[in-house]
Design an enzyme around this catalytic site. Structure first.
Site, short mmCIF file in Angstrom:
data_model
loop_
_atom_site.label_atom_id
_atom_site.label_comp_id
_atom_site.label_asym_id
_atom_site.label_seq_id
_atom_site.Cartn_x
_atom_site.Cartn_y
_atom_site.Cartn_z
N GLU A 151 0.85 -1.20 0.00
CA GLU A 151 0.00 0.00 0.00
C GLU A 151 0.88 1.24 0.00
O GLU A 151 2.02 1.18 0.40
CB GLU A 151 -0.96 -0.01 1.19
CG GLU A 151 -0.33 -0.12 2.55
CD GLU A 151 0.44 1.14 2.96
OE1 GLU A 151 1.44 0.96 3.68
OE2 GLU A 151 0.08 2.22 2.51
N PHE A 152 0.32 2.34 -0.49
CA PHE A 152 1.05 3.61 -0.57
C PHE A 152 0.24 4.72 0.07
O PHE A 152 0.30 5.89 -0.32
CB PHE A 152 1.37 3.92 -2.04
CG PHE A 152 2.15 2.84 -2.72
CD1 PHE A 152 1.52 1.89 -3.52
CD2 PHE A 152 3.52 2.72 -2.52
CE1 PHE A 152 2.24 0.87 -4.13
CE2 PHE A 152 4.26 1.71 -3.12
CZ PHE A 152 3.60 0.77 -3.92
N ARG A 154 -1.04 7.62 2.43
CA ARG A 154 -0.43 8.66 3.25
C ARG A 154 -1.37 9.00 4.38
O ARG A 154 -2.59 9.10 4.17
CB ARG A 154 -0.21 9.94 2.42
CG ARG A 154 0.87 9.84 1.35
CD ARG A 154 0.75 10.96 0.37
NE ARG A 154 -0.54 10.88 -0.32
CZ ARG A 154 -1.04 11.88 -1.04
NH1 ARG A 154 -0.40 13.03 -1.11
NH2 ARG A 154 -2.20 11.75 -1.66
N LYS A 204 7.90 -1.15 -2.59
CA LYS A 204 7.44 -0.36 -1.45
C LYS A 204 8.61 0.30 -0.74
O LYS A 204 8.64 1.52 -0.58
CB LYS A 204 6.67 -1.26 -0.48
CG LYS A 204 6.21 -0.56 0.80
CD LYS A 204 5.28 0.62 0.51
CE LYS A 204 5.17 1.51 1.71
NZ LYS A 204 3.89 1.49 2.35
N CYS A 260 6.57 5.67 8.68
CA CYS A 260 7.02 4.97 7.48
C CYS A 260 8.42 5.34 7.01
O CYS A 260 9.32 4.51 7.06
CB CYS A 260 6.01 5.19 6.36
SG CYS A 260 4.41 4.48 6.73
N LYS A 263 11.60 4.49 9.30
CA LYS A 263 11.85 3.05 9.49
C LYS A 263 12.12 2.35 8.17
O LYS A 263 12.96 1.44 8.12
CB LYS A 263 10.69 2.40 10.26
CG LYS A 263 9.58 1.77 9.45
CD LYS A 263 8.64 0.97 10.33
CE LYS A 263 7.31 0.73 9.68
NZ LYS A 263 7.31 -0.17 8.54
C1 UDX Z 1 4.38 8.01 3.40
C2 UDX Z 1 4.22 7.79 1.89
O1 UDX Z 1 3.90 9.02 1.27
C3 UDX Z 1 3.11 6.79 1.62
O2 UDX Z 1 3.02 6.51 0.22
C4 UDX Z 1 3.44 5.48 2.34
O3 UDX Z 1 2.45 4.55 2.15
C5 UDX Z 1 3.63 5.75 3.80
O4 UDX Z 1 4.61 6.74 4.01
P1 UDX Z 1 3.20 9.41 5.28
O5 UDX Z 1 4.20 8.87 6.21
O6 UDX Z 1 1.78 9.48 5.70
O7 UDX Z 1 3.22 8.58 3.88
O8 UDX Z 1 3.66 10.91 4.97
P2 UDX Z 1 4.05 11.82 3.75
O9 UDX Z 1 2.91 12.69 3.40
O10 UDX Z 1 4.66 11.04 2.68
O11 UDX Z 1 5.17 12.72 4.48
C6 UDX Z 1 6.26 12.08 5.07
C7 UDX Z 1 7.11 13.08 5.80
O12 UDX Z 1 7.86 13.84 4.87
C8 UDX Z 1 6.35 14.07 6.67
O13 UDX Z 1 7.05 14.25 7.87
C9 UDX Z 1 6.38 15.36 5.85
O14 UDX Z 1 6.36 16.51 6.67
C10 UDX Z 1 7.73 15.23 5.15
N1 UDX Z 1 7.82 15.94 3.87
C11 UDX Z 1 7.00 15.57 2.84
C12 UDX Z 1 8.79 16.95 3.72
O15 UDX Z 1 9.52 17.28 4.64
N2 UDX Z 1 8.90 17.56 2.50
C13 UDX Z 1 8.11 17.21 1.44
O16 UDX Z 1 8.27 17.81 0.36
C14 UDX Z 1 7.11 16.20 1.62
#
Ligand code: UDX
Length: 433
Positions: A151-152, A154, A204, A260, A263
């Site tokens: 899964e992807f 967010r 993934k 995510c 880790k």
């Molecule tokens: C992520 C992946 O996007 C998702 O596809 C996967 O299934 C799980 O992990 P998530 O952890 O919910 O999802 O957060 P995401 O929106 O991807 O942001 C991850 C982190 O990166 C956050 O702390 C966010 O603040 C940071 N981030 C994101 C940045 O610092 N800069 C960016 O440009 C984008």
């Protein structure tokens, strides 16, 4: 074919409700009876926009149900989505003990052909272990297949991410398993990519690590910008207009957090080590990310010199907006360091304060505020740590009135430097002069 979803955390709950929304008959299961009771009443134990409605709608529709009897759920289903946690262990590897436990439960309840689908984030070659465990513990030689369907999702947009997926990766080694999974995602047949299981498992980790790498890259560039007159927002725009680079995930700031990216980067680094491949690129990605909160705190110290006794407002505690999740959030390191330095902290977050109180209970040094303005009262500085949308429309003039010193340290580049400075603030941000 009835579908069982084992594990009702983020991934499991959204997957169960999402598959039911696609019209399948789904039974979600988890050993945690209290959680199952709550979910069966249509309320999700996690804050995730739209999830409660999706749960209620499909529970009412009769094609979604939940039980804490994992064995019974397995026996009833022909397809089993494995959505249990694979948290990081002390060495940075993914802890696979829950996956192994589920494989043994499936072996005990193999009352006919089943497809076992990995949905949790797992290291490459996990399917080999699942096959081995089921083979070892099953009675007789009832056939089964293992498949991978990462899964992807967010956090904060998990429901739309599930209901409108960019792509669906289906890793299989039999036509039978392929046909079953393609039928489950019939609605999105054109977005289904069928691969080997190893490739699906690796997609993934590789995808998450690449996005994390992109964030650390722009943060490295931001540090260069701070030593020049360049503005990282302009640099990111200039880079991102090249479709080979793309504008997404080029937002410099306090780095990535959550359950995510941190880790998965470490897990893939370890997988490399175990397979004799040096993933130095990922070690650097993690190192750059780990350094963000420290660089941010240097700016706070540069603005305030002595932190002891200073009153500091902290806006944003969640690892990102639209979630109450503080796992691996940069706010934790920042609050811990400021508290250690003797500052008096006034914290505000629209959703994550409850979770943060478990780490930093309210005390003489740490207080939780009902809104950003209460947090800013008599503050010597105001820090922006999570880019909640509501902060963008803050009444800065009112903040200026309320604060003891007009100092803003913005870890997410939410404000326009010129506009803030015109209001008389000292303003420090990331990758900008
Ligand atoms: C992520 C992946 O996007 C998702 O596809 C996967 O299934 C799980 O992990 P998530 O952890 O919910 O999802 O957060 P995401 O929106 O991807 O942001 C991850 C982190 O990166 C956050 O702390 C966010 O603040 C940071 N981030 C994101 C940045 O610092 N800069 C960016 O440009 C984008």
């Amino acid at each position: 074919m009835k579908i069982a979803v084992i594990g009702t955390g983020y991934v499991g709950l959204v997957t169960a409700a999402g598959l039911a929304e696609f019209g399948h008959t789904v039974i979600g299961t988890d050993k945690d009876t209290a959680k199952i009771d709550l979910i069966s009443r249509g309320s999700s134990p996690i804050y995730e926009p739209e999830l409660d409605d999706l749960l209620k709608k499909n529970l009412a529709g009769g094609n979604l149900s939940f039980t804490s009897d994992v064995d019974a759920a397995i026996r009833e289903a022909g397809v089993i989505f494995v959505c249990v946690g694979t948290p990081q262990d002390e060495n940075g590897r993914a802890d696979m003990s829950q996956i192994e436990g589920v494989a043994r439960s499936i072996a005990r309840n193999l009352n006919g052909y089943k497809v076992v689908v990995e949905k949790s984030t797992v290291p490459v070659k996990t399917s080999e272990w699942i096959k081995r465990v089921i083979g070892l513990y099953r009675r007789g030689d009832t056939p089964f297949d293992v498949a991978s369907n990462p899964e992807f999702l967010r956090e904060g947009s998990a429901v739309p991410d599930f209901l409108e997926p960019d792509r669906l990766i289906v890793g299989v080694e039999s036509d039978r398993a392929r046909d079953i999974l393609v039928r489950i995602y019939e609605k999105f047949r054109d977005r289904v990519l069928v691969t080997s299981i190893d490739a699906a498992e690796l997609i993934k980790h590789a995808s998450n690590s690449f996005l994390a790498l992109k964030i650390s890259y722009i943060n490295m560039i931001a540090d260069l910008c701070e030593r020049t007159d360049a503005d990282v927002e302009q640099v990111a725009l200039g880079m991102g207009l090249d479709p080979r680079i793309g504008r997404q995930f080029l937002k410099a700031g306090l780095g990535y957090g959550g359950s995510c990216f941190p880790k998965d980067v470490r897990a893939l680094t370890k997988i490399g080590e175990d397979l004799g491949v040096d993933c130095g690129l990922l070690r650097e990605t993690d190192k750059v990310n780990q350094a963000r909160p420290g660089l941010f705190l240097d700016k706070v110290k540069k603005a305030l010199w002595i932190l002891k006794g200073k009153r500091i407002a902290v806006l944003g505690l969640a690892f990102k907006p639209e979630t109450d999740d503080i796992r691996e959030a940069s706010s934790i390191r920042i609050v811990r360091e400021l508290e250690r330095e003797g500052a008096r902290l006034r914290l505000y977050d629209p959703k994550a304060a409850g979770n943060m109180k478990e780490v930093f209970p309210p005390s003489a040094a740490v207080s939780y505020c009902k809104d950003p303005y209460e947090a800013a009262e008599e503050a010597n500085a105001l820090l922006v740590v999570t880019e909640w949308e509501e902060f963008r429309s803050l009444d800065l003039a009112r903040l200026r009135e309320l604060m003891a010193n007009p100092i803003i340290v913005d870890g997410r580049n939410m404000f326009d430097p010129a506009a803030v400075r015109r209001l008389g603030f000292e303003y420090y941000s990331v990758g900008r002069k």
